[in-house]
Design an enzyme around this catalytic site. Structure first.
Site, mmCIF file in Angstrom:
data_model
loop_
_atom_site.group_PDB
_atom_site.id
_atom_site.type_symbol
_atom_site.label_atom_id
_atom_site.label_comp_id
_atom_site.label_asym_id
_atom_site.label_seq_id
_atom_site.Cartn_x
_atom_site.Cartn_y
_atom_site.Cartn_z
ATOM 1 N N GLU A 8 28.193 43.188 52.778
ATOM 2 C CA GLU A 8 27.910 43.531 51.376
ATOM 3 C C GLU A 8 26.485 44.042 51.123
ATOM 4 O O GLU A 8 25.785 43.550 50.238
ATOM 5 C CB GLU A 8 28.202 42.327 50.466
ATOM 6 C CG GLU A 8 29.622 41.822 50.618
ATOM 7 C CD GLU A 8 29.917 40.558 49.811
ATOM 8 O OE1 GLU A 8 28.992 40.027 49.163
ATOM 9 O OE2 GLU A 8 31.066 40.108 49.827
ATOM 10 N N GLU A 26 39.559 40.440 54.185
ATOM 11 C CA GLU A 26 39.636 39.336 53.218
ATOM 12 C C GLU A 26 40.692 39.611 52.157
ATOM 13 O O GLU A 26 40.437 39.497 50.951
ATOM 14 C CB GLU A 26 38.269 39.134 52.540
ATOM 15 C CG GLU A 26 37.140 38.952 53.535
ATOM 16 C CD GLU A 26 35.769 38.773 52.892
ATOM 17 O OE1 GLU A 26 35.712 38.492 51.681
ATOM 18 O OE2 GLU A 26 34.767 38.925 53.604
ATOM 19 N N SER A 49 63.514 33.994 -9.732
ATOM 20 C CA SER A 49 63.829 32.669 -9.199
ATOM 21 C C SER A 49 63.437 31.578 -10.199
ATOM 22 O O SER A 49 63.881 31.589 -11.333
ATOM 23 C CB SER A 49 63.133 32.503 -7.847
ATOM 24 O OG SER A 49 63.624 31.374 -7.193
HETATM 25 C C1 XIL Z 1 33.698 33.065 49.778
HETATM 26 C C2 XIL Z 1 34.413 31.797 50.160
HETATM 27 O O1 XIL Z 1 35.791 32.027 50.156
HETATM 28 C C3 XIL Z 1 34.044 30.710 49.190
HETATM 29 O O2 XIL Z 1 34.596 29.479 49.602
HETATM 30 C C4 XIL Z 1 32.545 30.587 49.072
HETATM 31 O O3 XIL Z 1 32.192 29.635 48.097
HETATM 32 C C5 XIL Z 1 31.924 31.909 48.727
HETATM 33 O O4 XIL Z 1 32.331 32.873 49.669
HETATM 34 N N1 XIL Z 1 33.209 38.072 50.343
HETATM 35 C C6 XIL Z 1 32.989 37.483 51.551
HETATM 36 C C7 XIL Z 1 33.397 36.079 51.749
HETATM 37 O O5 XIL Z 1 32.569 38.156 52.469
HETATM 38 O O6 XIL Z 1 32.551 35.417 52.667
HETATM 39 C C8 XIL Z 1 33.427 35.315 50.491
HETATM 40 O O7 XIL Z 1 33.959 34.034 50.749
HETATM 41 C C9 XIL Z 1 34.256 36.059 49.476
HETATM 42 C C10 XIL Z 1 33.678 37.400 49.160
#
Ligand code: XIL
Length: 736
Positions: free
Chosen positions: A150, A259, A639
Site C-alpha cells: 500500500e 485479500e 361525518s
Molecule cells: C487487516 C487485518 O485483517 C486486521 O485483522 C487488522 O486489524 C488490520 O489489517 N490490507 C492488508 C491487510 O494488506 O494486511 C489488512 O489486514 C487489510 C487491508
C-alpha cells in the site's frame, strides 16, 4: 447374513468414496487455473473443524496478521515468532503453501522503526535486519512475499502518486527499492510482490503500474503485483478488473489476488476505517454477492496465464476483518458455504446485472478527501428494492401530499401506493393504510437498510390518512406533510382522482382563507375559525355575502376542510366557472375530539351549539360583510360534523335556512317541525358507505314536500374525496 453385510460394506464404501468426491474443495475445482488461498488467524489453525475446512478447500495460506512487521518485531531486535511459527508449522505439516504478508507497510509496523527520526541509513539498516530475520526464518515454507504494501495514495486529486507515509517522507520511493533488494538478498527463490488495494480503479491502477514499471526499469526485483481485492457487490466491473490485469500483465509475470472479499455494502478497499454495519442480507443481496464472486472469478480464470493464486481474506464471515454483517466471504459465520461458494466452485455465470454504483458523492471519512471507495451509504435503487409485481404498472410518482423533495410515498396510475421508510434499526415497520382491514401494508427491510413495500392492491381515489407503526410505536411518515385527522396530525397520501380538476389549484381568481380568533364566553377561551372569503369579497364594501358554516368530522379540526378538503379551491373553481354565486365559508372546531366512540349516543353538541350560534355567528356577522339573517346562512358538516349539523339546525331553526349532511346521517320528514323552516336539504355519501340510506331519505323528504337533494360519490368511502365532491355538488344548491 453374510451377503447382507457384504452389500452393506459395498454401500458404505460407495458412500465414503462419493463423499470423498463431494468433499473436494475450491482448490480442486481450480486445479487447472490457480491456487486458492485463505488468510488465517490463530483460531483457524488450532480448531479441528476449521483446520479440516482449510485442508479441504485451500492450498495456499497467508497469516492475516502474524507475519506483519509489528507483531514479529515489536521492539528493535526483539522477535516474536510464536504465532507465525504455528501457522508455518500447520502449512509444513499439511503441505500447504504459505504467502508471506508483509514486510513493509505504513500500518502495523513497530513505531520504533521511525519514531526517533532516524537517518535514511539507520532506517534502511532496521528494515534490512527485519527482512533478513523473517524471510530467512520461513524460507522453506514461504514461497512469496508481499514486500511493500500500500505505498500508493488514495487521493485521486493528489499530484504525488505516493502515500505520504513516514517511510516515504523519510526516503522517498527509494524505500520501496531497498525493501525489494533486501528481500531478494534474504531469499533469492521467493517471488516478490508489490501489494495494494483499489487496484482495479483506473486512476490507482495507473499509479501502481507506473511505480512498478519505474522500479523494474531500474532493476528492482519485483516479480509480481498483489491485487488485494477488497471489493463490493457493486464493483469493480469485469471490465475494470480486466483492464487492470491486462495492464499489470505487461510488466509482471505473476499476479496474486491476495485479500479477496466482497462487501454487500458500498465500501471497498483496504482502508482500516470502514463500516461494520453491513446491510440486511436479503435473498437478493445473497444473489448479488454470488453474482459478483462469479464475475471476479470469471475474470481471474480468463487471466490464468498470469494469475497464480487467489486468496480469500479470512476463512468465514465470523473471522472477517470487516465484521460478519458485511457478509463478505464464501463461508458464512458458521463456516457453511453460501450461494457464492457454489457460484465460484461451479464456475457459474452471474444471474443478474451488476447493481448500480452509488451516484452520491462519498461521505468524508477519517478526514480524507477524494479517496477511492470510501464509506458511503448504498444508493437507493428502486429497481432492486421493489421487485416487479405482476399487474402493477411501474409508473410510480411521489404523492402530491409529500413534503418538498421527498420521493416517498409514491403512487401509480392504478392507485397502488409504495412506501419507503428509513429506520435501519427497526424490527417491524407497518403502514396503517389497510386493505380490507387486514392490518395495513407490512414493509420489509431492503438491501440499503430502508424499509419498503407496496400496497397489496390499488386504493380508492383521493386522500387517505395514515401512519407508521415502528416496533409498536406510532409515527408519521417523514415523507409526507401532516394532516389533522383521527385526533392527531397524521400522514396523508393522495391517489389522483380522475375528476381531480375540480379541486385543482389553477390560474383563476382566488379567495382568501383567513384565521380569525374569537372570544367564547361560554368556554372562556379564545377560539379559532378559518374563514374563506371569495375573490370578489371586499371589493364592494356594500356587497353582503351569505355564509356556509362547514364542519369537519370526528378526529379532525378546523384546518381539515381547507387543507386536505381543498374547500377554498373547490369554491374558487366553481366561481370561476360561473357555477355558483360567491359565498363565505366559516370553518371552526366542532369540539368533537373529546368524544370517545361509544360515547356518541350521549353527544348532544350543546356546548358547540352555544359556541357556534351564540358566539361565532355574531362575531362573523359583526366583522364580515355577511347577510346576517337566516336566509343567508347554511350549515353543513361531514361525518360527525353532519350529526352536529342535524341536531343544531333542528334545535335552532331560526338560524340556518340550508342544511347539508355529508356522510353524516339523514333527516326524516318528521324531524322537521315546520316545512318552511328549511329551504334546501342536501344529503350525500360515498358509494362504499350507505347510498341506499341517502336515496331513501331524500325520496321520503321529497315526497313530504321538501327541497331535498341527494348525491352519491362513485367509488369512494368515508373519506375526503367523498366530501370534496359533496361540497362541489352542494354549493350550487345553496342560497337560491
Ligand atoms: C487487516 C487485518 O485483517 C486486521 O485483522 C487488522 O486489524 C488490520 O489489517 N490490507 C492488508 C491487510 O494488506 O494486511 C489488512 O489486514 C487489510 C487491508
Amino acid at each position: 447374513m453374510k451377503t447382507i453385510s457384504k452389500s452393506l460394506l459395498t454401500l458404505l464404501l460407495l458412500a465414503t468414496s462419493s463423499s470423498a468426491v463431494w468433499a473436494q474443495g475450491l482448490k480442486d475445482a481450480y486445479k487447472d487455473y490457480f491456487m486458492i488461498g485463505v488468510a488465517v488467524n490463530q483460531r483457524n489453525v488450532t480448531n479441528a473443524e476449521q483446520q479440516a475446512l482449510i485442508k479441504r478447500e485451500f492450498n495456499s495460506m497467508t497469516c492475516e496478521n502474524d507475519m506483519k512487521p509489528e507483531p514479529t518485531e515489536p521492539n528493535e531486535g526483539q522477535f516474536n515468532w510464536e504465532n507465525a511459527d504455528r501457522i508455518a508449522n500447520f502449512c509444513r505439516a499439511n503441505g500447504i503453501k504459505l504467502r508471506g504478508h508483509c514486510l513493509m507497510w505504513h500500518s502495523q509496523i513497530g513505531r520504533w522503526m521511525t519514531s526517533d527520526n532516524p537517518t535514511k541509513e539507520v532506517f534502511y539498516q532496521r528494515m534490512k535486519n527485519h527482512i533478513q530475520a523473517i524471510v530467512s526464518r520461513y524460507k522453506d515454507v514461504v514461497y512469496c512475499w508481499d514486500v511493500v504494501n500500500e505505498a500508493m495514495t488514495d487521493d485521486k486529486n493528489a499530484e504525488d502518486p505516493y502515500r505520504q507515509s513516514v517511510m516515504y517522507k523519510l526516503c522517498g520511493d527509494e524505500f520501496i527499492a531497498k525493501a525489494f533488494q533486501f528481500a531478494r538478498e534474504a531469499d533469492p527463490n521467493a517471488l516478490l510482490f508489490y501489494n495494494d488495494y483499489n487496484e482495479c480503479d483506473p486512476v490507482k491502477s495507473k499509479r501502481i503500474f507506473n511505480m512498478v514499471k519505474k522500479m523494474k526499469d531500474a532493476g528492482v526485483p519485483i516479480d509480481g503485483i498483489g491485487m488485494q481485492g477488497h471489493y463490493n457487490i457493486y464493483g469493480p466491473t469485469e471490465k475494470e478488473m480486466d483492464d487492470a490485469i491486462t495492464l499489470y500483465k505487461t510488466i509482471v509475470k505473476h499476479i496474486h489476488v491476495t485479500e479477496l472479499d466482497i462487501r454487500v455494502n458500498e465500501e471497498m478497499g483496504g482502508q482500516l476505517r470502514f463500516s461494520r454495519e453491513g446491510v440486511n442480507v436479503t435473498d437478493s443481496v445473497k444473489q448479488h454477492l454470488a453474482d459478483q464472486y462469479a464475475r471476479v472469478f470469471n475474470v481471474f480464470r480468463k487471466h490464468k496465464d498470469v494469475v497464480d493464486c487467489v486468496t480469500f481474506w479470512n476463512l468465514g464471515d465470523r473471522d472477517s476483518w470487516l465484521g460478519a454483517a458485511n457478509y463478505p466471504l464464501p463461508f458464512d459465520s458458521e463456516y457453511k458455504p453460501k450461494m457464492a461458494y457454489e457460484y465460484i466452485k461451479d464456475m457459474k455465470a452471474p444471474a443478474w446485472d451488476l447493481p448500480k454504483r452509488p451516484a452520491r458523492p462519498a461521505r468524508p471519512q477519517g478526514g480524507r478527501r477524494g479517496g477511492f471507495g470510501q464509506q458511503q451509504r448504498p444508493p437507493f435503487n428502486p429497481n432492486l428494492a421493489f421487485p416487479e409485481l405482476p399487474g402493477v404498472k411501474e409508473d410510480f410518482v411521489p404523492s402530491e401530499m409529500n413534503q418538498p423533495g421527498q420521493q416517498y410515498p409514491q403512487v401509480n396510475s392504478q392507485g397502488y401506493a409504495r412506501f419507503r421508510v428509513e429506520a435501519p434499526d427497526a424490527k417491524e415497520v407497518t403502514v396503517s393504510l389497510g386493505l380490507g382491514g387486514r392490518g395495513g401494508t407490512k414493509l420489509h427491510k431492503t438491501y440499503d437498510g430502508s424499509w419498503v413495500g407496496t400496497t397489496e392492491g390499488p386504493m380508492d381515489e383521493g386522500f387517505h390518512y395514515y401512519h407508521l407503526s415502528i416496533d409498536g410505536g406510532t409515527f408519521n411518515d417523514p415523507g409526507t406533510c401532516n394532516y389533522y385527522g383521527s385526533t392527531r396530525w397524521e400522514s396523508g397520501i393522495e391517489i389522483p382522482a380522475h375528476d381531480k380538476d375540480f379541486y385543482a389549484l389553477k390560474n383563476v381568481p382566488h379567495g382568501n382563507v383567513q384565521q380569525v380568533l374569537f372570544w367564547s364566553e361560554s368556554t372562556k377561551t379564545c377560539r379559532r375559525a378559518f374563514v374563506y372569503t371569495p375573490p370578489s369579497y371586499g371589493k364592494n364594501k356594500k356587497e353582503k355575502f351569505p355564509v356556509l358554516y362547514l364542519q369537519h368530522g370526528w378526529g379532525e379540526d378546523e384546518t381539515a376542510w381547507s387543507t386536505q378538503g381543498h374547500a377554498n379551491l373547490i369554491m374558487d373553481n366553481l366561481i370561476a366557472e360561473g357555477k355558483i354565486k360567491p359565498f363565505i365559508i366559516v370553518m371552526t372546531y366542532g369540539m368533537t375530539n373529546n368524544i370517545q366512540f361509544g360515547g356518541l349516543q350521549q353527544f348532544t353538541a350543546k356546548e358547540f351549539e352555544t359556541v357556534l350560534v351564540d358566539e361565532l355567528i355574531p362575531y362573523i356577522d359583526a366583522n364580515f360583510q355577511t347577510i346576517a339573517k337566516k336566509d343567508g346562512r347554511a350549515m353543513a358538516g361531514l361525518s360527525m360534523g353532519g350529526m352536529e349539523t342535524k341536531t343544531i339546525t333542528l334545535r335552532r331553526p331560526e338560524v340556518f335556512a340550508y342544511y347539508g349532511l355529508l356522510s353524516g346521517g339523514q333527516y326524516a320528514p318528521e324531524d322537521i317541525k315546520d316545512k318552511n323552516q328549511v329551504k334546501m336539504i342536501f344529503e350525500s355519501c360515498g358509494s362504499k358507505e350507505n347510498p341506499e340510506g341517502i336515496k331513501n331519505s331524500v325520496n321520503s323528504l321529497k315526497a313530504a314536500g321538501f327541497n331535498a337533494h341527494g348525491y352519491i360519490s362513485e367509488g369512494t368511502a368515508h373519506e375526503f374525496l367523498t366530501w370534496r365532491r359533496s361540497l362541489k355538488e352542494m354549493a350550487p344548491l345553496l342560497f337560491k
